[in-house]
Design a protein around this motif. Sequence first.
Motif, PDB file in Angstrom:
ATOM      1  N   ILE A  55      -3.394   9.344   1.919  1.00 49.77           N
ATOM      2  CA  ILE A  55      -2.330   8.597   1.251  1.00 49.77           C
ATOM      3  C   ILE A  55      -0.983   9.220   1.602  1.00 49.77           C
ATOM      4  CG2 ILE A  55      -1.337   7.919  -0.974  1.00 49.77           C
ATOM      5  CD1 ILE A  55      -4.206   7.981  -2.089  1.00 49.77           C
ATOM      6  N   TRP A  56      -0.069   8.400   2.120  1.00 50.57           N
ATOM      7  CA  TRP A  56       1.287   8.837   2.436  1.00 50.57           C
ATOM      8  C   TRP A  56       2.194   8.439   1.272  1.00 50.57           C
ATOM      9  CZ3 TRP A  56      -2.249   7.607   5.974  1.00 50.57           C
ATOM     10  CH2 TRP A  56      -2.248   8.256   7.206  1.00 50.57           C
ATOM     11  N   TYR A  57       3.093   9.359   0.888  1.00 42.83           N
ATOM     12  CA  TYR A  57       4.058   9.060  -0.173  1.00 42.83           C
ATOM     13  C   TYR A  57       5.317   9.893   0.015  1.00 42.83           C
ATOM     14  CZ  TYR A  57       2.794  13.463  -2.483  1.00 42.83           C
ATOM     15  OH  TYR A  57       2.601  14.794  -2.755  1.00 42.83           O
ATOM     16  N   LYS A  58       6.421   9.422  -0.588  1.00 41.99           N
ATOM     17  CA  LYS A  58       7.667  10.194  -0.597  1.00 41.99           C
ATOM     18  C   LYS A  58       7.587  11.154  -1.773  1.00 41.99           C
ATOM     19  CE  LYS A  58      12.563   9.945  -1.575  1.00 41.99           C
ATOM     20  NZ  LYS A  58      13.723   9.095  -1.863  1.00 41.99           N
ATOM     21  N   ASP A  59       7.751  12.445  -1.506  1.00 45.45           N
ATOM     22  CA  ASP A  59       7.660  13.457  -2.553  1.00 45.45           C
ATOM     23  C   ASP A  59       9.038  13.704  -3.161  1.00 45.45           C
ATOM     24  OD1 ASP A  59       6.809  15.438  -4.249  1.00 45.45           O
ATOM     25  OD2 ASP A  59       6.705  16.977  -2.700  1.00 45.45           O
ATOM     26  N   THR A  60       9.181  13.337  -4.441  1.00 49.19           N
ATOM     27  CA  THR A  60      10.431  13.595  -5.165  1.00 49.19           C
ATOM     28  C   THR A  60      10.316  14.857  -6.013  1.00 49.19           C
ATOM     29  OG1 THR A  60       9.773  12.334  -7.125  1.00 49.19           O
ATOM     30  CG2 THR A  60      10.904  11.113  -5.338  1.00 49.19           C
ATOM     31  N   GLY A  61       9.108  15.426  -6.075  1.00 49.81           N
ATOM     32  CA  GLY A  61       8.855  16.582  -6.926  1.00 49.81           C
ATOM     33  C   GLY A  61       8.260  16.205  -8.274  1.00 49.81           C
ATOM     34  N   THR A  62       8.233  14.898  -8.564  1.00 51.95           N
ATOM     35  CA  THR A  62       7.675  14.392  -9.812  1.00 51.95           C
ATOM     36  C   THR A  62       6.734  13.242  -9.484  1.00 51.95           C
ATOM     37  OG1 THR A  62       9.730  14.951 -10.967  1.00 51.95           O
ATOM     38  CG2 THR A  62       8.243  13.410 -12.077  1.00 51.95           C
ATOM     39  N   ALA A  63       5.475  13.355  -9.907  1.00 54.32           N
ATOM     40  CA  ALA A  63       4.472  12.347  -9.546  1.00 54.32           C
ATOM     41  C   ALA A  63       4.862  10.942  -9.991  1.00 54.32           C
ATOM     42  CB  ALA A  63       3.112  12.724 -10.126  1.00 54.32           C
ATOM     43  N   SER A  64       5.498  10.819 -11.151  1.00 49.87           N
ATOM     44  CA  SER A  64       5.822   9.495 -11.692  1.00 49.87           C
ATOM     45  C   SER A  64       7.010   8.831 -11.010  1.00 49.87           C
ATOM     46  CB  SER A  64       6.073   9.581 -13.196  1.00 49.87           C
ATOM     47  OG  SER A  64       7.186  10.413 -13.451  1.00 49.87           O
ATOM     48  N   THR A  65       7.702   9.571 -10.115  1.00 49.32           N
ATOM     49  CA  THR A  65       8.817   8.978  -9.370  1.00 49.32           C
ATOM     50  C   THR A  65       8.635   9.109  -7.861  1.00 49.32           C
ATOM     51  OG1 THR A  65      10.146  11.015  -9.406  1.00 49.32           O
ATOM     52  CG2 THR A  65      10.453   9.449 -11.246  1.00 49.32           C
ATOM     53  N   SER A  66       7.458   9.571  -7.416  1.00 48.27           N
ATOM     54  CA  SER A  66       7.178   9.733  -5.986  1.00 48.27           C
ATOM     55  C   SER A  66       6.509   8.462  -5.469  1.00 48.27           C
ATOM     56  CB  SER A  66       6.259  10.941  -5.755  1.00 48.27           C
ATOM     57  OG  SER A  66       6.932  12.138  -6.067  1.00 48.27           O
ATOM     58  N   PRO A  67       7.259   7.599  -4.763  1.00 47.98           N
ATOM     59  CA  PRO A  67       6.716   6.298  -4.360  1.00 47.98           C
ATOM     60  C   PRO A  67       5.675   6.399  -3.246  1.00 47.98           C
ATOM     61  CG  PRO A  67       8.972   6.540  -3.578  1.00 47.98           C
ATOM     62  CD  PRO A  67       8.666   7.756  -4.390  1.00 47.98           C
ATOM     63  N   LEU A  68       4.653   5.572  -3.379  1.00 50.83           N
ATOM     64  CA  LEU A  68       3.597   5.484  -2.377  1.00 50.83           C
ATOM     65  C   LEU A  68       4.077   4.648  -1.198  1.00 50.83           C
ATOM     66  CD1 LEU A  68       0.622   4.734  -4.782  1.00 50.83           C
ATOM     67  CD2 LEU A  68       1.299   6.954  -3.817  1.00 50.83           C
ATOM     68  N   ILE A  69       3.548   4.966  -0.005  1.00 47.82           N
ATOM     69  CA  ILE A  69       3.883   4.215   1.204  1.00 47.82           C
ATOM     70  C   ILE A  69       2.662   3.441   1.689  1.00 47.82           C
ATOM     71  CG2 ILE A  69       4.624   4.384   3.613  1.00 47.82           C
ATOM     72  CD1 ILE A  69       6.181   6.957   2.733  1.00 47.82           C
ATOM     73  N   MET A  70       1.601   4.168   2.017  1.00 50.72           N
ATOM     74  CA  MET A  70       0.422   3.514   2.583  1.00 50.72           C
ATOM     75  C   MET A  70      -0.787   4.419   2.413  1.00 50.72           C
ATOM     76  SD  MET A  70       0.944   3.936   6.668  1.00 50.72           S
ATOM     77  CE  MET A  70       0.653   5.508   7.467  1.00 50.72           C
ATOM     78  N   TYR A  71      -1.948   3.847   2.716  1.00 51.05           N
ATOM     79  CA  TYR A  71      -3.175   4.639   2.715  1.00 51.05           C
ATOM     80  C   TYR A  71      -4.048   4.209   3.887  1.00 51.05           C
ATOM     81  CZ  TYR A  71      -5.622   0.635   0.622  1.00 51.05           C
ATOM     82  OH  TYR A  71      -6.163  -0.608   0.381  1.00 51.05           O
ATOM     83  N   MET A  72      -4.971   5.084   4.273  1.00 49.01           N
ATOM     84  CA  MET A  72      -6.008   4.765   5.249  1.00 49.01           C
ATOM     85  C   MET A  72      -7.327   5.249   4.669  1.00 49.01           C
ATOM     86  SD  MET A  72      -4.574   5.282   9.138  1.00 49.01           S
ATOM     87  CE  MET A  72      -4.944   7.001   9.133  1.00 49.01           C
ATOM     88  N   GLN A  73      -8.222   4.304   4.440  1.00 50.15           N
ATOM     89  CA  GLN A  73      -9.521   4.639   3.867  1.00 50.15           C
ATOM     90  C   GLN A  73     -10.573   4.613   4.968  1.00 50.15           C
ATOM     91  OE1 GLN A  73     -11.226   2.070   0.724  1.00 50.15           O
ATOM     92  NE2 GLN A  73     -11.411   3.994  -0.398  1.00 50.15           N
TER      93      GLN A  73
END
Length: 143
Positions: A99-117
């Motif tokens: 799972i790729w995401y932008k890390d803001t330092g807070t899980a509830s504000t770190s937006p997801l980008i994409m996943y590969m399953q």
Amino acid sequence: MATPVVYNPFKLRQHNGNPIDMDTDTIKVMIVSSAYTPSLAHTFKSDITNEVTGTNYTAGGTAITGVTLALDGNTVEWVHNDITWAQSGAGFSTGRTFIWYKDTGTASTSPLIMYMQEASDFGNVLGDLVLDGSATTGVLNIT
């Protein structure tokens, strides 16, 4: 390698005036087990469950490096350096989804980008686990 699937809130974010800067923001790749059920509606890292644990894996994932965006004809290719989780007998063997995401330092504000399953579990117990940053084809291609 599986085909990337883009989370719907990311698609909206990129067009509503609050985009993720794909080549300068801190973007991480985390790994979760098959117990996580992907949903295109998931928005933030806090929506993700069942992250793997084990030696040579850092909770929250690994930051990508060497990011480039290039235009190939009518396709934008997003590429980053390969990520390697070194082999460890005490590592993990239950990974199923990157799972790729932008890390803001807070899980509830770190937006997801994409996943590969992937079709089956993977890990770093029997050898290094390498995620191909796809310098040849792009990790994510947007047409």
